[in-house]
Design a protein around this motif. Structure first.
Motif, PDB file in Angstrom:
ATOM      1  N   LYS A 245       6.256   5.867  -9.465  1.00 59.16           N
ATOM      2  CA  LYS A 245       5.150   6.630  -9.527  1.00 59.16           C
ATOM      3  C   LYS A 245       4.931   7.379  -8.126  1.00 59.16           C
ATOM      4  O   LYS A 245       4.388   8.404  -8.032  1.00 59.16           O
ATOM      5  CB  LYS A 245       3.755   6.038  -9.955  1.00 59.16           C
ATOM      6  N   HIS A 246       5.117   6.623  -7.228  1.00 64.13           N
ATOM      7  CA  HIS A 246       4.756   6.942  -5.729  1.00 64.13           C
ATOM      8  C   HIS A 246       5.711   8.264  -5.444  1.00 64.13           C
ATOM      9  O   HIS A 246       5.167   9.222  -4.821  1.00 64.13           O
ATOM     10  CB  HIS A 246       4.927   5.826  -4.526  1.00 64.13           C
TER      11      HIS A 246
ATOM     12  N   GLN B 141       0.860  -1.256   0.009  1.00 61.81           N
ATOM     13  CA  GLN B 141      -0.018   0.024   0.011  1.00 61.81           C
ATOM     14  C   GLN B 141       1.054   1.375   0.056  1.00 61.81           C
ATOM     15  O   GLN B 141       1.862   1.390   0.547  1.00 61.81           O
ATOM     16  CB  GLN B 141      -0.980  -0.001   1.239  1.00 61.81           C
ATOM     17  N   GLU B 142       0.400   2.184  -0.749  1.00 64.47           N
ATOM     18  CA  GLU B 142       1.265   3.514  -0.626  1.00 64.47           C
ATOM     19  C   GLU B 142       1.209   4.339   0.757  1.00 64.47           C
ATOM     20  O   GLU B 142       1.971   4.944   1.117  1.00 64.47           O
ATOM     21  CB  GLU B 142       0.537   4.430  -1.943  1.00 64.47           C
ATOM     22  N   ASN B 143      -0.116   3.935   1.607  1.00 67.37           N
ATOM     23  CA  ASN B 143      -0.022   4.373   2.746  1.00 67.37           C
ATOM     24  C   ASN B 143      -0.439   3.258   3.563  1.00 67.37           C
ATOM     25  O   ASN B 143      -1.441   2.610   3.721  1.00 67.37           O
ATOM     26  CB  ASN B 143      -1.209   5.534   3.093  1.00 67.37           C
TER      27      ASN B 143
ATOM     28  N   LYS C 196       3.631   7.426   4.835  1.00 70.40           N
ATOM     29  CA  LYS C 196       3.560   6.953   3.174  1.00 70.40           C
ATOM     30  C   LYS C 196       4.476   6.197   2.991  1.00 70.40           C
ATOM     31  O   LYS C 196       5.706   6.271   3.535  1.00 70.40           O
ATOM     32  CB  LYS C 196       4.054   8.451   2.501  1.00 70.40           C
ATOM     33  N   ASN C 197       4.472   5.308   2.047  1.00 65.35           N
ATOM     34  CA  ASN C 197       5.378   4.165   1.787  1.00 65.35           C
ATOM     35  C   ASN C 197       5.621   3.884   0.129  1.00 65.35           C
ATOM     36  O   ASN C 197       4.584   3.763  -0.653  1.00 65.35           O
ATOM     37  CB  ASN C 197       4.627   2.868   2.031  1.00 65.35           C
ATOM     38  N   LEU C 198       6.579   4.257  -0.201  1.00 67.79           N
ATOM     39  CA  LEU C 198       7.157   4.356  -1.444  1.00 67.79           C
ATOM     40  C   LEU C 198       7.670   2.745  -2.069  1.00 67.79           C
ATOM     41  O   LEU C 198       8.775   2.180  -1.454  1.00 67.79           O
ATOM     42  CB  LEU C 198       8.323   5.320  -1.806  1.00 67.79           C
ATOM     43  N   THR C 199       6.927   2.406  -2.780  1.00 70.96           N
ATOM     44  CA  THR C 199       7.532   1.062  -3.525  1.00 70.96           C
ATOM     45  C   THR C 199       7.610   1.267  -5.228  1.00 70.96           C
ATOM     46  O   THR C 199       8.189   0.347  -5.722  1.00 70.96           O
ATOM     47  CB  THR C 199       6.330  -0.171  -3.154  1.00 70.96           C
ATOM     48  N   GLU C 200       6.903   2.212  -5.689  1.00 72.25           N
ATOM     49  CA  GLU C 200       7.201   2.454  -7.101  1.00 72.25           C
ATOM     50  C   GLU C 200       7.490   3.707  -7.476  1.00 72.25           C
ATOM     51  O   GLU C 200       7.150   4.849  -6.426  1.00 72.25           O
ATOM     52  CB  GLU C 200       5.716   2.199  -7.706  1.00 72.25           C
TER      53      GLU C 200
ATOM     54  N   LYS D 194       4.925  11.393  -6.949  1.00 69.61           N
ATOM     55  CA  LYS D 194       3.915  12.350  -6.533  1.00 69.61           C
ATOM     56  C   LYS D 194       4.393  13.390  -5.254  1.00 69.61           C
ATOM     57  O   LYS D 194       3.792  14.472  -5.075  1.00 69.61           O
ATOM     58  CB  LYS D 194       2.705  11.497  -5.882  1.00 69.61           C
TER      59      LYS D 194
END
Length: 210
Positions: free
Chosen positions: A162-163, A136-138, A156-160, A166
């Motif tokens: 695109k995240h 999840q992004e969050n 907030k959790n960056l795995t991609e 943002k």
């Protein structure tokens, strides 16, 4: 702005060397993307990060030692970044920041982890892809500091890539500030696009500290 590599997201999810390299390449691309809003704050992680598994038979430390000699420049770069991180830190669990904190994620105690550090520092996690617990992004975490009540916090959790994009806005000149235009209720922009982008980057990073 504070960023922390989430050591708990490294669970040996890569099936082979190719997948390992691709997962680490993604981490590198995220780090490149967010570098403009770090404002000098080093990326942090947990002291156990080096021994976390990338695949069944390969730890982060082993991957770094192998990859640092690689002829592939991108792999070398991420290996060098992680080597510096592992040799110098900072490590979130060795700074006495979390001594008075309690943190639970999915009913597990993660009080000394980068997750707890991200809440404490109001930071952002960078997680390895393909871990079902961190897709999840969050992500929602229970957090308590001192004698305060246990509260639900969102990280907030960056795995991609695109995240990461943002949270890294790109400056665009508005027509009303165009130096070649005519202004009635506006003023011309007195910064170049590059200078304006730097100001925007700093404002994003500093907003996390206010």
């Amino acid at each position: 702005m504070q960023f922390l590599i989430n050591e708990l997201s490294f669970i040996g999810q890569a099936a082979n060397d190719y997948e390992t390299d691709e997962l680490m390449k993604n981490i590198f691309e995220i780090i490149k993307q967010i570098s403009v809003i770090q404002n000098g704050d080093p990326i942090q992680t947990h002291s156990s990060f080096a021994c976390k598994k990338l695949s069944a038979n390969l730890t982060v430390h082993e991957w770094i030692l192998t990859t640092i000699k690689s002829k592939k420049s991108e792999q070398q770069k991420i290996a060098m970044i992680l080597m510096i991180l592992l040799s110098k830190g900072p490590f979130i669990d060795l700074q006495d920041l979390l001594n008075d904190c309690k943190c639970n994620y999915q009913k597990q105690d993660v009080s000394s982890s980068s997750l707890a550090g991200a809440v404490k520092l109001q930071g952002i996690l960078i997680s390895l892809q393909n871990n079902p617990d961190f897709i999840q992004e969050n992500i929602e975490i229970e957090f308590q500091e001192g004698t305060s009540s246990l509260e639900n916090r969102s990280i907030k959790n960056l795995t991609e890539i695109k995240h990461a994009k943002k949270i890294c806005p790109r400056y665009q000149l508005h027509s009303k500030h165009d130096p070649s235009g005519y202004w009635k209720n506006a003023t011309p922009m007195n910064l170049t696009n590059e200078e304006a982008q730097k100001v925007l980057n700093c404002s994003v990073g500093n907003s996390n500290k206010n």
